[in-house]
Design a protein around this motif. Sequence first.
Motif, PDB file in Angstrom:
ATOM      1  N   VAL A 154       0.878  -1.172   0.000  1.00 47.53           N
ATOM      2  CA  VAL A 154       0.000   0.000   0.000  1.00 47.53           C
ATOM      3  C   VAL A 154       0.911   1.217   0.000  1.00 47.53           C
ATOM      4  O   VAL A 154       1.740   1.373   0.889  1.00 47.53           O
ATOM      5  CB  VAL A 154      -0.916  -0.003   1.230  1.00 47.53           C
ATOM      6  N   LEU A 155       0.779   2.054  -1.024  1.00 46.34           N
ATOM      7  CA  LEU A 155       1.697   3.175  -1.168  1.00 46.34           C
ATOM      8  C   LEU A 155       1.176   4.395  -0.425  1.00 46.34           C
ATOM      9  O   LEU A 155      -0.032   4.617  -0.349  1.00 46.34           O
ATOM     10  CB  LEU A 155       1.896   3.490  -2.649  1.00 46.34           C
ATOM     11  N   SER A 156       2.098   5.195   0.110  1.00 47.28           N
ATOM     12  CA  SER A 156       1.729   6.402   0.842  1.00 47.28           C
ATOM     13  C   SER A 156       0.989   7.367  -0.078  1.00 47.28           C
ATOM     14  O   SER A 156       1.249   7.411  -1.274  1.00 47.28           O
ATOM     15  CB  SER A 156       2.986   7.097   1.360  1.00 47.28           C
ATOM     16  N   GLY A 157       0.100   8.143   0.513  1.00 36.98           N
ATOM     17  CA  GLY A 157      -0.587   9.162  -0.257  1.00 36.98           C
ATOM     18  C   GLY A 157      -1.743   8.632  -1.078  1.00 36.98           C
ATOM     19  O   GLY A 157      -2.108   9.217  -2.084  1.00 36.98           O
ATOM     20  N   ASN A 158      -2.337   7.499  -0.683  1.00 35.31           N
ATOM     21  CA  ASN A 158      -3.534   7.029  -1.398  1.00 35.31           C
ATOM     22  C   ASN A 158      -4.755   7.822  -0.923  1.00 35.31           C
ATOM     23  O   ASN A 158      -4.653   8.650  -0.033  1.00 35.31           O
ATOM     24  CB  ASN A 158      -3.713   5.518  -1.197  1.00 35.31           C
ATOM     25  N   GLY A 159      -5.891   7.555  -1.523  1.00 40.21           N
ATOM     26  CA  GLY A 159      -7.055   8.398  -1.275  1.00 40.21           C
ATOM     27  C   GLY A 159      -7.931   7.993  -0.103  1.00 40.21           C
ATOM     28  O   GLY A 159      -9.029   8.508   0.046  1.00 40.21           O
ATOM     29  N   ALA A 160      -7.467   7.071   0.741  1.00 43.84           N
ATOM     30  CA  ALA A 160      -8.293   6.629   1.866  1.00 43.84           C
ATOM     31  C   ALA A 160      -8.401   7.724   2.926  1.00 43.84           C
ATOM     32  O   ALA A 160      -7.567   8.616   2.994  1.00 43.84           O
ATOM     33  CB  ALA A 160      -7.698   5.368   2.490  1.00 43.84           C
ATOM     34  N   CYS A 161      -9.435   7.646   3.769  1.00 40.16           N
ATOM     35  CA  CYS A 161      -9.565   8.582   4.893  1.00 40.16           C
ATOM     36  C   CYS A 161      -8.376   8.392   5.833  1.00 40.16           C
ATOM     37  O   CYS A 161      -7.782   7.319   5.888  1.00 40.16           O
ATOM     38  CB  CYS A 161     -10.821   8.291   5.700  1.00 40.16           C
ATOM     39  N   GLY A 162      -8.067   9.389   6.609  1.00 37.31           N
ATOM     40  CA  GLY A 162      -7.055   9.234   7.646  1.00 37.31           C
ATOM     41  C   GLY A 162      -7.534   8.208   8.660  1.00 37.31           C
ATOM     42  O   GLY A 162      -8.698   8.210   9.034  1.00 37.31           O
ATOM     43  N   GLY A 163      -6.658   7.298   9.097  1.00 36.12           N
ATOM     44  CA  GLY A 163      -7.051   6.286  10.076  1.00 36.12           C
ATOM     45  C   GLY A 163      -7.914   5.195   9.499  1.00 36.12           C
ATOM     46  O   GLY A 163      -8.642   4.536  10.228  1.00 36.12           O
TER      47      GLY A 163
END
Lengths: 312, 85
Positions: A14-23
């Motif tokens: 899982v790469l940093s800066g994806n579009g998921a919510c924080g947490g």
Amino acid sequence: MTTSIKQLPDTEQVLSGNGACGGCPATMALRIVGKALGPNAIMLLTPSCSVASMGMTPKLGYNWPGINITFATAGSSASGITHALEIMKEKGRLEGELPTVFSWVGDGGTYDIGFQALSAAAERNDNIIHFCYNNEAYSNTGVQRSGATPRGSFTTTTPTGKRQPKKNMALLMLEHNIPYVATATVAYPGDLYDKVVKAKNIPGMKYIEILAPCYLGWQFDMSDTVQMSRAAVRSGAWLLWEAENGKITFNNPTSLIINGKKAAEPVDEYVKKQGRFNRLLKGADSAERIAEIQGDIDREIAFMRERAKITI
Amino acid sequence: MKSLTKAYRPISWPMLGAGGDTGSWRVHRPVVDVQKCTKCQFCWAYCPEAVIDRHEIIIDYRYCKGCGVCAVECPTGAISMEKEE
């Protein structure tokens, strides 16, 4: 012996800066799954939060070849791909180890809409891993009721709290006589890692369900995601178990609750931490309705304790 | 120009920052107190964004969304959340 956090591999899928919510608990779980599966895998995604968090074209937030499929087809698409890979290997078009085919599906795509295709894939015993990250509602579309929503929980389609209990999907999958079924949650990454590694090395249909406490749907503070997942296990609202060839074994700390070495925490604490049960707590019949939730949990613990004794 | 031609195909490619510079979403910033840190790697394991360096416990603020899971899970309280300016 469960893998400790320090023993987890460095692989990041899982790469940093994806579009998921924080947490987001889904990416949290997917990171651990990625460490266990490694880069040699093919990912299938039905419409869910995980598709929204992939990011914007031409960038992709996950380091796997991923295919976006329609909602009802998680089982059948995965079956098709795994059969195609086998035939390509047979014809000599593909060399080396075959990639693991896995579908990463929410509870809507598993419990409700995707159940028929999943059940058929389980019956065929196709060589796939089906992951269900269960946030107990259709969170991507703004929190609607699903088959995984527990009794008493507020969603936009159950404004006074759901009146029916949730179904035990992992047990339903076990009754399909598939080689491996497991439940896990984000608070126990070592346990989740071990289960995925085990599933990867078993041929046939594997089903792993991961409880993912969604802070938007469950209405708590986003920094408490892992705490809530831990509270669910300690109160018995979520049971950690795995079944290899039909034999159920419980994992810590659920095994302590099942064996009676440690009492499950009362559900009140777990319920009060979550905003989705707020309206239920404010009502005149709140005591009765909490007793109903406690009754569901007690029944589930008692049922699973007895079910685990059947090893035929 | 190369990335532009890729955009016309219905295919995405694995890249950092697929959702943009997600660090701009942050309201509170996690700050590591090196004195208190025991390098247990709990923050690294629970971070949903994979922005924490495992060995040095350095946080990549470009992509950290500031969810605060690391601060809650830190057993020694070495990570504190400070308000972003």
